[in-house]
Design a protein around this motif. Structure first.
Motif, PDB file in Angstrom:
ATOM      1  N   ARG A  12       0.829  -1.209   0.000  1.00 31.66           N
ATOM      2  CA  ARG A  12       0.000   0.000   0.000  1.00 31.66           C
ATOM      3  C   ARG A  12       0.866   1.262   0.000  1.00 31.66           C
ATOM      4  O   ARG A  12       0.556   2.237  -0.689  1.00 31.66           O
ATOM      5  N   GLU A  13       1.961   1.253   0.770  1.00 27.60           N
ATOM      6  CA  GLU A  13       2.825   2.428   0.834  1.00 27.60           C
ATOM      7  C   GLU A  13       3.686   2.599  -0.419  1.00 27.60           C
ATOM      8  O   GLU A  13       4.456   3.545  -0.525  1.00 27.60           O
ATOM      9  N   ARG A  14       3.509   1.700  -1.359  1.00 30.82           N
ATOM     10  CA  ARG A  14       4.159   1.820  -2.666  1.00 30.82           C
ATOM     11  C   ARG A  14       3.130   1.971  -3.781  1.00 30.82           C
ATOM     12  O   ARG A  14       3.468   1.950  -4.959  1.00 30.82           O
ATOM     13  N   GLY A  15       1.843   2.089  -3.400  1.00 27.51           N
ATOM     14  CA  GLY A  15       0.810   2.387  -4.384  1.00 27.51           C
ATOM     15  C   GLY A  15       0.028   1.210  -4.911  1.00 27.51           C
ATOM     16  O   GLY A  15      -0.590   1.300  -5.976  1.00 27.51           O
ATOM     17  N   LEU A  16       0.007   0.083  -4.168  1.00 33.47           N
ATOM     18  CA  LEU A  16      -0.761  -1.098  -4.582  1.00 33.47           C
ATOM     19  C   LEU A  16      -1.669  -1.548  -3.456  1.00 33.47           C
ATOM     20  O   LEU A  16      -1.242  -1.669  -2.315  1.00 33.47           O
ATOM     21  N   LEU A  17      -2.918  -1.846  -3.792  1.00 34.80           N
ATOM     22  CA  LEU A  17      -3.880  -2.356  -2.814  1.00 34.80           C
ATOM     23  C   LEU A  17      -4.031  -3.861  -2.999  1.00 34.80           C
ATOM     24  O   LEU A  17      -4.409  -4.335  -4.072  1.00 34.80           O
ATOM     25  N   ILE A  18      -3.706  -4.617  -1.940  1.00 31.86           N
ATOM     26  CA  ILE A  18      -3.932  -6.062  -1.909  1.00 31.86           C
ATOM     27  C   ILE A  18      -4.548  -6.411  -0.564  1.00 31.86           C
ATOM     28  O   ILE A  18      -4.550  -5.593   0.362  1.00 31.86           O
ATOM     29  N   ILE A  19      -5.090  -7.620  -0.445  1.00 29.52           N
ATOM     30  CA  ILE A  19      -5.736  -8.049   0.792  1.00 29.52           C
ATOM     31  C   ILE A  19      -5.274  -9.452   1.161  1.00 29.52           C
ATOM     32  O   ILE A  19      -4.626 -10.135   0.360  1.00 29.52           O
ATOM     33  N   THR A  20      -5.629  -9.861   2.368  1.00 31.51           N
ATOM     34  CA  THR A  20      -5.262 -11.187   2.837  1.00 31.51           C
ATOM     35  C   THR A  20      -6.471 -12.117   2.810  1.00 31.51           C
ATOM     36  O   THR A  20      -7.612 -11.694   2.604  1.00 31.51           O
ATOM     37  N   ALA A  21      -6.203 -13.389   3.041  1.00 32.85           N
ATOM     38  CA  ALA A  21      -7.229 -14.409   3.260  1.00 32.85           C
ATOM     39  C   ALA A  21      -6.712 -15.310   4.371  1.00 32.85           C
ATOM     40  O   ALA A  21      -5.642 -15.060   4.946  1.00 32.85           O
TER      41      ALA A  21
END
Length: 456
Positions: free
Chosen positions: A411-420
């Protein structure tokens, strides 16, 4: 890797951020992040975003742990925050925005329908609910899905769709069996929703414990365990609910052997088989439905859907075969908002696009690139990455440690990902993502993994 008293395993999900990592690293003497690569630090407590959040905090019930981010617009596979910074979105609103953000065709249809008719209730017919139901049934059968698909009930969400499916299974059970044929079977690592019925089918203590006791009659089996099926599913079972590809639980695909055995056993005891394709369906795996690659002998009696059906406009649906449809009578189920013309017209348009061969082909192509890249990262960081699995653009990267730090670093590099679940990073980008956009995001993933590996 450097030896240190500091362990990444000690960082809890609730407390981790990339900024916190830098503070801990400074105190313990571990290597810190390459701060020159941090282009999107979370907004500070004095930022406009934080101030707005603080203004709202007294009035909004806190049920999510969120960073100080306020998103204000989106276009395609990108979103912008209140500070004017652009992010590439690999979350798609948790597998919802399949056609991306700011789609002009959807916006045009929403505008036209809002002026024409938004809601009249289910006391009356409307044009678009019927059109959507017809298209769902016919296209599903044309594309190799649920061959017995017959009728559809519309809800407002996935949890509501599963709630209705559970009710339908119990109604069928009482007709074909007796008053005590009420058992519902689900499986470990499943996620079916947070309303009381769907929550009772979601065997995760984190979700269930605060609201116990659960609805009676639910039992839990091991996903992909064929040997247990005959003792797990009995004459008292009215329904079995399963995700053909588990999402929230960690991206686990059901085997053909397992799903075939479920279908066979349900037929033997006259139980209803429910496929929850709320996350894995509607093009996400590269086919219209995740179960469409299975033989007809594996197909369900009920199919539930929601998330991408209207690309973010709330809607869910329960598709049933004639056996189930014949059991449901006037007054058995209802909804105020479900099936309204506004949501249904948008869903009709979105579904038509999700069912297109070109979109599904793009999903399969992008999936091949995504999986290949993730597998190359696994070879590069074998002690960090335990497994790569999934189908289409529902892909999981299981780590040997808590994956939460990777989310913050990305996120702090400009990408949104999530966990499972099961220490898994979940990749569910919009289905319209291009190779260039995918590569852009994956470069950030690789950088985040590199920072993680330095500090293990």
């Amino acid at each position: 890797m450097m030896s240190t008293a500091f362990s990444m395993r000690a960082i809890t999900r609730a407390s981790f951020s990339a900024a916190a990592f830098r503070q801990i690293a400074a105190r313990t003497g571990t290597r810190t992040l390459a701060t020159t690569t941090v282009s999107h630090p979370d907004p500070s407590d004095t930022s406009a975003s934080a101030k707005l959040i603080e203004q709202h905090k007294p009035y909004a019930l806190t049920t999510y742990a969120r960073p100080n981010l306020v998103f204000t617009k989106g276009e395609g596979c990108y979103v912008w925050d209140m500070e004017g910074r652009k992010y590439i979105d690999f979350t798609a609103g948790i597998a919802v925005n399949a056609l991306g953000h700011g789609d002009k065709e959807i916006a045009k249809i929403a505008y036209e329908q809002a002026l024409e008719l938004i809601h009249v209730s289910n006391l009356y017919h409307n044009k678009w609910a019927g059109e959507l139901a017809k298209t769902l049934v016919e296209t599903t059968k044309e594309q190799g899905g649920m061959h017995g698909a017959a009728k559809v009930f519309f809800s407002n969400s996935g949890s509501e769709a599963n709630e209705g499916a559970i009710k339908f299974a119990r109604k069928v059970g009482k007709i074909v069996g007796a008053e005590d044929k009420i058992g519902i079977v689900s499986f470990k690592n499943a996620f079916h929703g947070r309303t009381m019925g769907s929550l009772s089918a979601t065997p995760n203590p984190k979700y269930q414990a605060p609201f116990a006791p659960m609805v009676p009659g639910f039992s839990v089996g091991e996903f992909n365990n064929v040997e247990q099926i005959n003792t797990l599913i009995t004459e008292k079972t009215c329904g079995v609910i399963v995700e053909p590809v588990q999402g929230e639980g960690g991206i686990f695909a059901g085997s053909v052997e397992f799903l075939s055995a479920l279908r066979k056993r349900c037929d033997e005891v006259n139980a209803v088989l429910i496929y929850d394709e709320i996350q894995c369906g509607l093009g996400r795996t590269g086919d219209l439905w995740a179960h469409a690659i299975l033989p007809k002998e594996c197909h369900p009696d009920i199919l539930t859907m929601a998330k991408p059906l209207a690309n973010g406009i709330p809607i869910g649906a329960i598709m049933v075969n004639n056996k189930v449809a014949d059991a449901i009578k006037i007054g058995d189920h209802g909804t105020t908002f479900g099936g309204n013309p506004f949501a249904c017209r948008i869903a009709h348009h979105v579904f038509t696009r999700l069912a297109s061969p070109s979109l599904q082909s793009n999903v399969r192509t992008m999936s091949t690139i995504l999986k290949s890249k993730l597998e190359s990262y696994q070879k590069k960081y074998p002690s960090l990455i335990a497994d790569i699995r999934g189908r289409g653009l529902l892909m999981g990267m299981q780590l040997a440690i808590d994956p939460t730090p990777v989310v913050g670093l990305a996120r702090e590099r400009g990408l949104l990902i999530i966990t499972a679940g099961n220490n898994t990073v979940r990749f569910v980008p919009p289905l319209v993502i291009t190779e260039k956009e995918l590569e852009e995001g994956l470069k950030i993933v690789e950088e985040a993994l590199g920072e993680m590996a330095k500090n293990m």
